[in-house]
Design an enzyme around this catalytic site. Structure first.
Site, short mmCIF file in Angstrom:
data_model
loop_
_atom_site.label_atom_id
_atom_site.label_comp_id
_atom_site.label_asym_id
_atom_site.label_seq_id
_atom_site.Cartn_x
_atom_site.Cartn_y
_atom_site.Cartn_z
CB VAL A 65 -0.96 0.04 1.21
CG1 VAL A 65 -1.99 -1.07 1.11
CG2 VAL A 65 -0.20 -0.03 2.53
CG ASN A 91 -8.38 -3.56 6.90
OD1 ASN A 91 -8.74 -3.54 8.08
ND2 ASN A 91 -7.78 -4.61 6.36
CB SER A 149 -6.86 1.44 16.66
OG SER A 149 -6.66 0.78 17.90
CE1 TYR A 162 -2.20 -0.68 14.66
CE2 TYR A 162 -3.12 -0.05 16.79
CZ TYR A 162 -3.27 -0.64 15.56
OH TYR A 162 -4.48 -1.18 15.20
CB ALA A 163 -0.70 5.04 19.95
CB ALA A 164 1.98 8.22 16.60
CE LYS A 166 -4.71 1.43 13.05
NZ LYS A 166 -5.27 1.17 11.69
#
Length: 257
Positions: A65, A91, A149, A162-164, A166
């Site tokens: 992607v 996704n 998320s 991952y948190a940043a 999302k």
């Protein structure tokens, strides 16, 4: 009375379509009448997912992607075959967990590349097509769903990357909604909690299971098949006046105004 959720005659692009949530979105979208263009880096899982569906209504695309040229080529190919693209689900995702002080630049960048840069490429490629259709007089617009998320709203220990990413997706969602609303292009985020997929195997394992379940008012994980109903609703005319929103599908794992 027409069904509230129908994707009859629409073409939907789904990234990360080979397994888990992406595969469940693809299966349900086809079941609701859509054509689906599925993108995944893993050829084996993607082809296995697609072989169970009517071949005349799906296009499997193998690749990353993060490849902007792939996004542009895929849009062109889908339009040539199906006439138009009406929906996009960003996704595709990965995790590279590590505590902040131990995280490498590569672990950080890999996650940012897939979740943020990858989403931008597909949002831009599909959005350009939708805008061009609108400028040519097509009032049908389109619908885009970015898979975010709860980690983007409350943080996630050991997953600052991952948190940043999302959290960033939600900013992208709101910006696209504001820029493209005049073309009747709706853009929303769905924030999942803990879904039974390979990506959540660790938090659902024996070490973290009880602590995680204690934070979920409904007291259970969700299945991919359960949560993707919301995604398909946002792609449908049932959500025709919803844009720029972040819809939590999490069993109450995160509750806010």
């Amino acid at each position: 009375m027409e069904p509230m959720v129908s994707l009859e005659g629409r073409t939907i692009v789904v990234t990360g379509a080979g397994q888990g949530i992406g595969r469940a979105i693809t299966d349900l979208a086809v079941g609701l009448g859509a054509n689906v263009v599925g993108i995944d880096l893993n050829q084996d899982t993607l082809l296995a997912a697609m072989e169970t569906l009517p071949s005349e209504r799906v296009i499997p695309v193998v690749g990353s992607v993060v490849d902007a040229e792939l996004a542009a080529r895929t849009v062109d190919g889908a339009v040539e075959r199906f006439g138009a693209i009406h929906g996009l689900v960003n996704n595709a995702g990965i995790t590279r967990p590590a505590m902040i002080e131990k995280m490498t630049t590569k672990q950080w960048q890999d996650v940012i590349d897939v979740h943020l840069t990858g989403t931008f490429h597909w949002l831009q490629a599909v959005g350009r097509h939708m805008v061009e259709r609108a400028k040519a007089g097509d009032t049908d617009g389109g619908a885009i769903v970015n898979i975010s998320s709860d980690a983007g709203r409350k943080g996630a220990v050991g997953q600052i990357n991952y948190a940043a990413a999302k959290a960033g997706l939600m900013g992208m969602t709101m910006t696209a909604a504001r820029e493209w609303g005049k073309y009747n292009i709706r853009t929303n985020s769905v924030c999942f909690g803990v879904v039974e997929t390979p990506m959540t195997e660790v938090v659902r394992g024996e070490k973290f299971r009880d602590g995680m379940l204690a934070q979920i008012p409904l007291g259970r994980w969700s299945t991919p098949e359960e949560v993707v109903r919301t995604v398909c609703f946002l792609l449908s005319d049932g959500a025709s006046y919803i844009t720029g929103q972040h819809l939590a599908v999490n069993g109450g794992f995160h509750i806010s105004l």
